[in-house]
Design a protein around this motif. Structure first.
Motif, PDB file in Angstrom:
ATOM      1  N   ARG A  47       0.541  -1.367   0.042  1.00  0.00           N
ATOM      2  CA  ARG A  47       0.125   0.239   0.047  1.00  0.00           C
ATOM      3  C   ARG A  47       0.775   1.377   0.065  1.00  0.00           C
ATOM      4  O   ARG A  47       0.649   2.051  -0.849  1.00  0.00           O
ATOM      5  CB  ARG A  47      -0.929  -0.193   1.183  1.00  0.00           C
ATOM      6  CG  ARG A  47      -1.782  -0.941   0.912  1.00  0.00           C
ATOM      7  CD  ARG A  47      -2.210  -1.550   2.401  1.00  0.00           C
ATOM      8  NE  ARG A  47      -3.619  -1.365   2.848  1.00  0.00           N
ATOM      9  CZ  ARG A  47      -4.328  -2.437   3.560  1.00  0.00           C
ATOM     10  NH1 ARG A  47      -4.106  -1.864   4.751  1.00  0.00           N
ATOM     11  NH2 ARG A  47      -5.169  -3.558   3.547  1.00  0.00           N
ATOM     12  N   SER A  88      -6.315   5.711   1.160  1.00  0.00           N
ATOM     13  CA  SER A  88      -6.837   5.063   2.962  1.00  0.00           C
ATOM     14  C   SER A  88      -7.897   4.559   2.785  1.00  0.00           C
ATOM     15  O   SER A  88      -8.316   3.972   3.077  1.00  0.00           O
ATOM     16  CB  SER A  88      -6.086   5.983   3.374  1.00  0.00           C
ATOM     17  OG  SER A  88      -7.122   6.670   3.452  1.00  0.00           O
ATOM     18  N   GLN A 147      -5.185  -6.750   8.538  1.00  0.00           N
ATOM     19  CA  GLN A 147      -5.676  -6.232   7.190  1.00  0.00           C
ATOM     20  C   GLN A 147      -6.871  -6.452   6.660  1.00  0.00           C
ATOM     21  O   GLN A 147      -6.872  -6.122   5.595  1.00  0.00           O
ATOM     22  CB  GLN A 147      -4.259  -7.769   6.320  1.00  0.00           C
ATOM     23  CG  GLN A 147      -3.101  -7.067   6.774  1.00  0.00           C
ATOM     24  CD  GLN A 147      -2.328  -6.296   6.218  1.00  0.00           C
ATOM     25  OE1 GLN A 147      -2.719  -5.699   5.303  1.00  0.00           O
ATOM     26  NE2 GLN A 147      -1.911  -5.129   7.678  1.00  0.00           N
ATOM     27  N   ASP A 152      -0.302   1.690   7.217  1.00  0.00           N
ATOM     28  CA  ASP A 152       0.054  -0.367   8.292  1.00  0.00           C
ATOM     29  C   ASP A 152       0.227   0.558   9.155  1.00  0.00           C
ATOM     30  O   ASP A 152       0.207  -0.444  10.132  1.00  0.00           O
ATOM     31  CB  ASP A 152       0.173  -0.848   6.893  1.00  0.00           C
ATOM     32  CG  ASP A 152      -0.697  -1.608   6.116  1.00  0.00           C
ATOM     33  OD1 ASP A 152      -1.227  -1.412   6.123  1.00  0.00           O
ATOM     34  OD2 ASP A 152       0.179  -1.524   4.661  1.00  0.00           O
ATOM     35  N   SER A 164      -2.056   1.687  11.914  1.00  0.00           N
ATOM     36  CA  SER A 164      -2.645   0.676  12.626  1.00  0.00           C
ATOM     37  C   SER A 164      -2.188  -0.506  13.185  1.00  0.00           C
ATOM     38  O   SER A 164      -2.917  -1.358  14.284  1.00  0.00           O
ATOM     39  CB  SER A 164      -3.596   0.360  11.541  1.00  0.00           C
ATOM     40  OG  SER A 164      -2.861  -0.471  10.621  1.00  0.00           O
ATOM     41  N   GLU A 165      -0.603  -1.016  12.958  1.00  0.00           N
ATOM     42  CA  GLU A 165       0.177  -2.218  13.551  1.00  0.00           C
ATOM     43  C   GLU A 165       0.443  -1.760  14.741  1.00  0.00           C
ATOM     44  O   GLU A 165      -0.314  -2.568  15.490  1.00  0.00           O
ATOM     45  CB  GLU A 165       1.339  -2.435  12.645  1.00  0.00           C
ATOM     46  CG  GLU A 165       0.523  -2.729  11.433  1.00  0.00           C
ATOM     47  CD  GLU A 165       1.725  -3.395  10.641  1.00  0.00           C
ATOM     48  OE1 GLU A 165       2.813  -3.404  10.899  1.00  0.00           O
ATOM     49  OE2 GLU A 165       1.655  -3.476   9.271  1.00  0.00           O
TER      50      GLU A 165
END
Length: 601
Positions: free
Chosen positions: A60, A348, A494, A560, A563-564
């Motif tokens: 992404r 996004s 994911q 990513d 959010s991780e």
């Protein structure tokens, strides 16, 4: 008195000259092609190779780095395109040149090879540079003696932008997701060609409006100014006559800031995708702040040089022009913030629709969606077709060939729309296309724009700074809704199955925010900037949007990572807080900006 402008206003549709609607449909087909292709980019680049509809399987962050550079360049080339039109070609010829180049770009992308894909993106960037600033400049020229109607005209024009975006994302997305990416890219090119022919065949109706520039100085007094005051009239005349030529130092600053900015734009995706760098060095920062990459050093330096250039040039103008240009610059800064967050819609937010939203519908829910989708699709098309009938009645004897081309395009549009509805009507289970959510912004604009247009023309019309404030706050509220919807998604997930209502509400708030800000930015620019430099300043305005575009996809590329480490809800919460804070700043600055605008509303 300009007789060509007076002639344009003799034949009106919905209170505006027919010429506005010729531009409306030209912009509509260009936006059909632009958004129809662009919403496919993130899905095509990130789609797995081993699938029914294989893509390039990029991470992404890599995909958004390329899209950010592409989107940013789309708003930088108008600076050159506006200057060329001001200097040599005129606005109308520049629009035709842009349409031809963009048609070739869409055709190249439909081939789906690596070389043709990048060639197509390059041609679209060049073509947009000629098209984008100059079609809006034609409107500015048409309404320069009727500025009280300008806000309404730009809002109607913006409906054309979003009608094209609506049908482009819906139909190109439908063909691409269900039949193959090449079909989506190819359809965009076909309607771009039809839009060019429709505009080219209607040139007679404009007379000399938008034609090659003359050397004659044109003085236009703005509505709201005290024309009985000889000092005001004198300053306007001086503003038109007094030139502000670029000095050698100005040109050096332009060259250095342009090179630095372009180097960053090309280097960012090259570093992430190709793992190569055009700036292979780092700079140590003080106070144990670590190191800064060469790419970031260069882009910050380029930004500083551009600000120096802007301050120096503005300071050389007479007071009334200088103040108005300061106001334009402040609005441009707010525009950067707005688009840095709003343009998550094609990055996004499209990923959120594709990977985190429950798009599977069954039974009565699927039936209800089909009915709503059918109404969403056909009602705007019926309304626009009605406008076309009104135009045909007024202009068929004058520009019959253009009308026929427009009719062919709309016949094709109707056939595709009916086929799509028919194709989706027989299955009990339904999976909503990820690209479908992109059309919500356009649909809400088409339905809400008349309400906002009436508001801007009423006695309750708020000032420019308040409009910006409302727009930014509404944008933040939309992301707050999305953040709440994503709050239960665990860190690092994911995929998820969030209700689509949160995405729908987010688009509704974002659309209302956009209507408060985006079309009116162009209108205020045309009022505040002297006519002699309007094309160039439209280009500078798009520079602000270009910065916002790159910021949008750079921040979107962190989806990513954030959010991780935290959560997807936190990612969208950041996008809620910042616009609301900037909106409050705009509200506080309202009295200062009113003073700088010197009576222009």
């Amino acid at each position: 008195m300009n007789t060509d402008i007076e002639n344009l206003f003799k034949d009106t549709v919905l209170g505006h000259p027919v010429g506005l609607f010729i531009l409306f449909f030209t912009e509509m087909w260009e936006r059909f092609s632009f958004y129809g292709m662009r919403i496919l980019l993130i899905l095509f680049l990130t789609a797995p190779m081993m699938s029914d509809n294989p893509g390039w399987d990029w991470p992404r962050e890599h995909a958004l780095a390329l899209i950010g550079t592409y989107a940013s360049l789309l708003y930088l080339t108008p600076i050159i395109g506006g200057w060329i039109a001001d200097k040599w070609t005129g606005y109308r010829i520049a629009v035709v040149i842009g349409c031809v180049i963009m048609t070739l770009g869409h055709a190249a992308m439909a081939l789906e090879t690596t070389f043709s894909f990048y060639l197509g993106l390059a041609l679209l960037v060049l073509g947009t540079g000629f098209f984008k600033p100059n079609i809006t400049s034609i409107i500015s020229e048409m309404y320069k003696s009727r500025e009280s109607k300008k806000d309404g005209a730009y809002t109607i024009f913006y409906m054309g932008v979003n009608a094209g975006a609506f049908f482009g994302m819906m139909l190109c997305g439908y063909l691409a997701e269900n039949y193959g990416w090449a079909y989506g890219f190819g359809l965009a090119g076909i309607f771009m060609l039809l839009g060019m022919l429709q505009f080219l065949l209607a040139h007679k109706i404009f007379g000399k409006v938008g034609a090659a520039p003359s050397k004659k100085i044109d003085v236009v007094l703005h509505e709201g100014e005290d024309t009985s005051d000889p000092n005001v009239v004198k300053e306007e005349i001086e503003a038109a006559i007094k030139l502000n030529p670029f000095t050698t130092f100005d040109k050096i600053l332009i060259a250095l800031s342009s090179i630095g900015g372009l180097l960053y734009l090309f280097n960012d995706p090259l570093e992430k995708i190709g793992e190569k760098s055009l700036t292979p060095f780092t700079v140590s920062l003080p106070f144990e702040w670590g190191e800064m990459s060469g790419s970031n050093v260069i882009v910050i330096g380029a930004l500083v040089l551009f600000l120096v250039l802007l301050i120096m040039r503005i300071s050389r103008y007479i007071p009334i022009v200088r103040d108005r240009l300061v106001a334009v610059s402040i609005f441009a800064l707010f525009t950067v913030f707005f688009f840095a967050f709003f343009e998550q819609s094609l990055g996004s937010m499209t990923l959120f629709a594709s990977d985190y939203t429950n798009r599977d519908l069954v039974g009565s829910t699927a039936t209800i969606f089909k009915i709503v989708d059918g109404l969403l699709t056909t009602i705007p098309l019926i309304i626009i077709t009605y406008v076309i009938v009104l135009i045909f009645k007024k202009t068929f004897t004058k520009i019959g060939a253009s009308n026929i081309m427009l009719a062919i395009a709309f016949l094709g549009l109707w056939i595709l729309v009916v086929y799509r509805i028919y194709d989706k009507s027989f299955s009990e289970e339904l999976k909503v296309d990820a690209t479908w959510f992109g059309i919500l912004n356009s649909f809400f604009i088409i339905t809400l724009a008349p309400i906002f247009s009436k508001w801007w023309e009423s006695k309750y019309n708020p000032s420019a700074a308040i409009k910006y404030a409302i727009g930014l706050v509404l944008l933040g509220v939309g992301f707050a809704v999305l953040s709440y919807g994503a709050s239960d998604i665990p860190s690092g997930a994911q995929t998820a199955s969030v209700s689509m209502i949160f995405l729908i509400l987010a688009y509704l708030f974002h659309t209302m925010g956009e209507l408060c800000l985006s079309p009116l930015g162009l209108s205020y620019l045309s009022k505040l900037v002297p006519a002699r430099m309007i094309g160039f300043m439209f280009g500078v305005w798009y520079l602000a949007i270009a910065v916002g575009q790159k910021l949008a996809n750079t921040m979107g590329g962190m989806i990513d990572k954030i959010s991780e480490e935290y959560s997807l809800g936190t990612f969208f919460l950041i996008f809620a807080v910042v616009p609301i804070a900037v909106g409050l700043v705009s509200m506080i600055l309202n009295p200062v900006l009113k003073k700088l605008m010197h009576g222009v509303r």
